[in-house]
Design a protein around this motif. Structure first.
Motif, PDB file in Angstrom:
ATOM      1  N   MET A 231       0.832  -1.147   0.003  1.00  0.00           N
ATOM      2  CA  MET A 231      -0.135   0.075   0.023  1.00  0.00           C
ATOM      3  C   MET A 231       0.929   1.138   0.096  1.00  0.00           C
ATOM      4  O   MET A 231       0.610   2.435  -0.719  1.00  0.00           O
ATOM      5  CB  MET A 231      -0.791  -0.025   1.240  1.00  0.00           C
ATOM      6  CG  MET A 231      -1.881   1.163   1.128  1.00  0.00           C
ATOM      7  SD  MET A 231      -2.885   0.935   2.783  1.00  0.00           S
ATOM      8  CE  MET A 231      -4.272   2.258   2.550  1.00  0.00           C
ATOM      9  N   VAL A 232       1.854   1.228   0.735  1.00  0.00           N
ATOM     10  CA  VAL A 232       2.847   2.319   0.773  1.00  0.00           C
ATOM     11  C   VAL A 232       3.467   2.475  -0.423  1.00  0.00           C
ATOM     12  O   VAL A 232       3.633   3.644  -0.950  1.00  0.00           O
ATOM     13  CB  VAL A 232       3.828   2.255   1.993  1.00  0.00           C
ATOM     14  CG1 VAL A 232       4.948   3.417   2.015  1.00  0.00           C
ATOM     15  CG2 VAL A 232       3.095   2.249   3.350  1.00  0.00           C
ATOM     16  N   ALA A 233       4.053   1.585  -1.165  1.00  0.00           N
ATOM     17  CA  ALA A 233       4.860   1.360  -2.336  1.00  0.00           C
ATOM     18  C   ALA A 233       3.804   2.086  -3.429  1.00  0.00           C
ATOM     19  O   ALA A 233       4.283   2.718  -4.437  1.00  0.00           O
ATOM     20  CB  ALA A 233       4.965   0.139  -2.799  1.00  0.00           C
ATOM     21  N   GLU A 234       2.117   1.859  -3.414  1.00  0.00           N
ATOM     22  CA  GLU A 234       1.525   2.502  -4.284  1.00  0.00           C
ATOM     23  C   GLU A 234       1.582   3.973  -4.538  1.00  0.00           C
ATOM     24  O   GLU A 234       1.501   4.591  -5.575  1.00  0.00           O
ATOM     25  CB  GLU A 234       0.152   2.146  -4.036  1.00  0.00           C
ATOM     26  CG  GLU A 234      -0.473   0.899  -4.759  1.00  0.00           C
ATOM     27  CD  GLU A 234      -1.716   1.079  -4.728  1.00  0.00           C
ATOM     28  OE1 GLU A 234      -2.431   1.469  -5.894  1.00  0.00           O
ATOM     29  OE2 GLU A 234      -2.624   0.780  -3.676  1.00  0.00           O
ATOM     30  N   TYR A 235       1.894   4.398  -3.275  1.00  0.00           N
ATOM     31  CA  TYR A 235       1.960   5.854  -3.239  1.00  0.00           C
ATOM     32  C   TYR A 235       3.243   6.440  -4.270  1.00  0.00           C
ATOM     33  O   TYR A 235       3.071   7.649  -4.984  1.00  0.00           O
ATOM     34  CB  TYR A 235       2.336   6.543  -1.833  1.00  0.00           C
ATOM     35  CG  TYR A 235       1.252   6.938  -1.105  1.00  0.00           C
ATOM     36  CD1 TYR A 235       0.490   8.024  -1.243  1.00  0.00           C
ATOM     37  CD2 TYR A 235       0.254   5.714  -0.367  1.00  0.00           C
ATOM     38  CE1 TYR A 235      -0.762   8.360  -0.385  1.00  0.00           C
ATOM     39  CE2 TYR A 235      -0.625   6.151   0.332  1.00  0.00           C
ATOM     40  CZ  TYR A 235      -1.466   7.257   0.139  1.00  0.00           C
ATOM     41  OH  TYR A 235      -2.317   7.505   0.897  1.00  0.00           O
ATOM     42  N   ARG A 236       4.309   5.893  -4.226  1.00  0.00           N
ATOM     43  CA  ARG A 236       5.316   6.006  -5.398  1.00  0.00           C
ATOM     44  C   ARG A 236       4.714   5.971  -6.677  1.00  0.00           C
ATOM     45  O   ARG A 236       5.135   6.692  -7.609  1.00  0.00           O
ATOM     46  CB  ARG A 236       6.552   5.270  -5.105  1.00  0.00           C
ATOM     47  CG  ARG A 236       7.985   5.655  -5.876  1.00  0.00           C
ATOM     48  CD  ARG A 236       8.875   4.810  -5.417  1.00  0.00           C
ATOM     49  NE  ARG A 236       9.377   5.040  -4.005  1.00  0.00           N
ATOM     50  CZ  ARG A 236      10.484   4.566  -3.405  1.00  0.00           C
ATOM     51  NH1 ARG A 236      11.266   3.769  -4.231  1.00  0.00           N
ATOM     52  NH2 ARG A 236      10.790   4.657  -2.333  1.00  0.00           N
ATOM     53  N   ALA A 237       3.951   4.913  -6.887  1.00  0.00           N
ATOM     54  CA  ALA A 237       3.501   4.724  -8.370  1.00  0.00           C
ATOM     55  C   ALA A 237       2.547   5.861  -8.733  1.00  0.00           C
ATOM     56  O   ALA A 237       2.660   6.368  -9.817  1.00  0.00           O
ATOM     57  CB  ALA A 237       2.900   3.261  -8.395  1.00  0.00           C
TER      58      ALA A 237
ATOM     59  N   MET B  19       4.523  11.623 -15.060  1.00  0.00           N
ATOM     60  CA  MET B  19       4.308  11.205 -16.553  1.00  0.00           C
ATOM     61  C   MET B  19       3.374  12.410 -17.295  1.00  0.00           C
ATOM     62  O   MET B  19       3.433  12.676 -18.143  1.00  0.00           O
ATOM     63  CB  MET B  19       3.677   9.706 -16.550  1.00  0.00           C
ATOM     64  CG  MET B  19       4.834   8.673 -16.599  1.00  0.00           C
ATOM     65  SD  MET B  19       4.230   6.993 -16.871  1.00  0.00           S
ATOM     66  CE  MET B  19       3.115   6.653 -15.717  1.00  0.00           C
ATOM     67  N   PHE B  20       2.189  12.415 -16.439  1.00  0.00           N
ATOM     68  CA  PHE B  20       1.352  13.366 -17.131  1.00  0.00           C
ATOM     69  C   PHE B  20       1.724  14.835 -17.379  1.00  0.00           C
ATOM     70  O   PHE B  20       1.434  15.577 -18.059  1.00  0.00           O
ATOM     71  CB  PHE B  20      -0.104  13.440 -15.985  1.00  0.00           C
ATOM     72  CG  PHE B  20      -1.002  12.341 -16.477  1.00  0.00           C
ATOM     73  CD1 PHE B  20      -1.941  12.879 -17.568  1.00  0.00           C
ATOM     74  CD2 PHE B  20      -1.132  11.082 -15.964  1.00  0.00           C
ATOM     75  CE1 PHE B  20      -2.962  11.862 -17.920  1.00  0.00           C
ATOM     76  CE2 PHE B  20      -2.087  10.279 -16.297  1.00  0.00           C
ATOM     77  CZ  PHE B  20      -2.991  10.515 -17.396  1.00  0.00           C
TER      78      PHE B  20
ATOM     79  N   THR C 232      -1.533   0.975 -20.700  1.00  0.00           N
ATOM     80  CA  THR C 232       0.125   0.997 -20.509  1.00  0.00           C
ATOM     81  C   THR C 232       0.486   1.590 -18.914  1.00  0.00           C
ATOM     82  O   THR C 232       1.389   1.250 -18.426  1.00  0.00           O
ATOM     83  CB  THR C 232       0.587   1.786 -21.587  1.00  0.00           C
ATOM     84  OG1 THR C 232       0.211   3.149 -21.432  1.00  0.00           O
ATOM     85  CG2 THR C 232       0.027   1.093 -22.957  1.00  0.00           C
ATOM     86  N   ARG C 233      -0.466   2.314 -18.419  1.00  0.00           N
ATOM     87  CA  ARG C 233      -0.016   3.008 -17.270  1.00  0.00           C
ATOM     88  C   ARG C 233      -0.002   1.955 -16.264  1.00  0.00           C
ATOM     89  O   ARG C 233       0.850   1.896 -15.241  1.00  0.00           O
ATOM     90  CB  ARG C 233      -0.560   4.190 -16.891  1.00  0.00           C
ATOM     91  CG  ARG C 233      -0.539   5.392 -17.540  1.00  0.00           C
ATOM     92  CD  ARG C 233      -1.247   6.608 -17.040  1.00  0.00           C
ATOM     93  NE  ARG C 233      -2.710   6.373 -16.910  1.00  0.00           N
ATOM     94  CZ  ARG C 233      -3.287   6.857 -17.870  1.00  0.00           C
ATOM     95  NH1 ARG C 233      -2.969   7.369 -19.212  1.00  0.00           N
ATOM     96  NH2 ARG C 233      -4.721   6.721 -17.958  1.00  0.00           N
TER      97      ARG C 233
ATOM     98  N   VAL D  71       6.848   0.273 -10.739  1.00  0.00           N
ATOM     99  CA  VAL D  71       7.149   1.223  -9.693  1.00  0.00           C
ATOM    100  C   VAL D  71       6.904   0.554  -8.419  1.00  0.00           C
ATOM    101  O   VAL D  71       7.652   0.692  -7.695  1.00  0.00           O
ATOM    102  CB  VAL D  71       6.562   2.572  -9.843  1.00  0.00           C
ATOM    103  CG1 VAL D  71       6.824   3.486  -8.797  1.00  0.00           C
ATOM    104  CG2 VAL D  71       6.903   3.310 -11.462  1.00  0.00           C
ATOM    105  N   VAL D  72       5.791  -0.123  -8.255  1.00  0.00           N
ATOM    106  CA  VAL D  72       5.419  -0.841  -7.095  1.00  0.00           C
ATOM    107  C   VAL D  72       6.460  -1.684  -6.603  1.00  0.00           C
ATOM    108  O   VAL D  72       7.027  -1.822  -5.437  1.00  0.00           O
ATOM    109  CB  VAL D  72       4.006  -1.415  -6.775  1.00  0.00           C
ATOM    110  CG1 VAL D  72       3.865  -2.279  -5.896  1.00  0.00           C
ATOM    111  CG2 VAL D  72       2.883  -0.232  -7.097  1.00  0.00           C
TER     112      VAL D  72
END
Length: 229
Positions: A38-44, A51-52, A62-63, A70-71
């Motif tokens: 869950m914490v790693a998702e924040y980096r994603a 990217m945007f 693709t994202r 990244v996770v």
């Protein structure tokens, strides 16, 4: 006057199955926990925002690949394990979307919003399966419309996808609120459509300066809506 609340699905109504992902990664030889995923998702999410801002966002499908990469990086998973883990995640997501955990209080929150006379709708960047997923979890009936980008052919942050929901709810942008979890997709997208945004930030650690209200659980939207009544 607020008349409608629009929702993202992924990590807003249905959340990533962090426990399944953690178990999958562990099976491939790199022990981790659901909380660490869950914490790693924040980096994603931060990577998606970057990217945007660089105008290199690609498409939702693709994202998703880059998101999971990244996770895995954030979790310290060795590069040699990325391909087999990514393939296992893709296969499971194809079988049943990994964004499939619904919090126990979600139906009650949606019912409470409708009891206040609000019209509800969904606006999601997805793969054509959102309506069926919401039906399986028992909440599809709460929404006047479910707008799936795969079905309508346009993705957030394009304002046009929000207009489908506004039209179905018969409201103007200034009469609606939008709740989503990724700044450049959801917050920027809602603003592109003239809709006031709210960021879903479960751990309260979304990176950067967040210039809109944020909530950590869906139930907190009831307090924000109360200020509009």
């Amino acid at each position: 006057m607020l008349r409608a609340v629009l929702f993202d699905v992924g990590n807003t109504l249905h959340h990533v199955d962090h426990a399944w992902i953690a178990a999958c990664i562990a099976r491939h030889g790199h022990p981790t926990t659901a909380h660490e995923v869950m914490v790693a998702e924040y980096r994603a999410k931060a990577a998606v925002d970057t990217m945007f801002r660089a105008a290199a966002a690609g498409t939702d499908s693709t994202r998703q690949v880059a998101y999971m990469e990244v996770v895995l990086d954030a979790l310290g998973v060795p590069k040699a394990l990325h391909t087999p883990i990514a393939e296992a995640l893709r296969e499971e997501n194809d079988r049943v979307s990994l964004w499939r955990v619904q919090h126990d209080d979600t139906p009650a929150v949606l019912s409470a919003l409708r009891a206040r006379g609000l019209t509800l709708a969904v606006v999601s960047n997805a793969d054509g399966r959102v309506a069926a997923a919401l039906a399986r979890s028992g909440i599809a009936e709460h929404f006047a419309t479910i707008v799936d980008s795969h079905v309508v052919g346009v993705e957030k942050p394009d304002a046009r996808i929000f207009q489908f929901a506004l039209d179905a709810c018969r409201v103007t942008p200034d009469e609606a609120l939008y709740v989503g979890d990724i700044y450049e997709i959801d917050i920027r997208g809602a603003r592109n459509a003239g809709i006031a945004p709210v960021l879903m930030d479960p751990l309260g650690i979304y990176p950067g300066d967040i210039d809109c209200p944020r909530i950590t659980r869906l139930a907190e939207i009831l307090g924000l809506v109360a200020t509009e009544d």
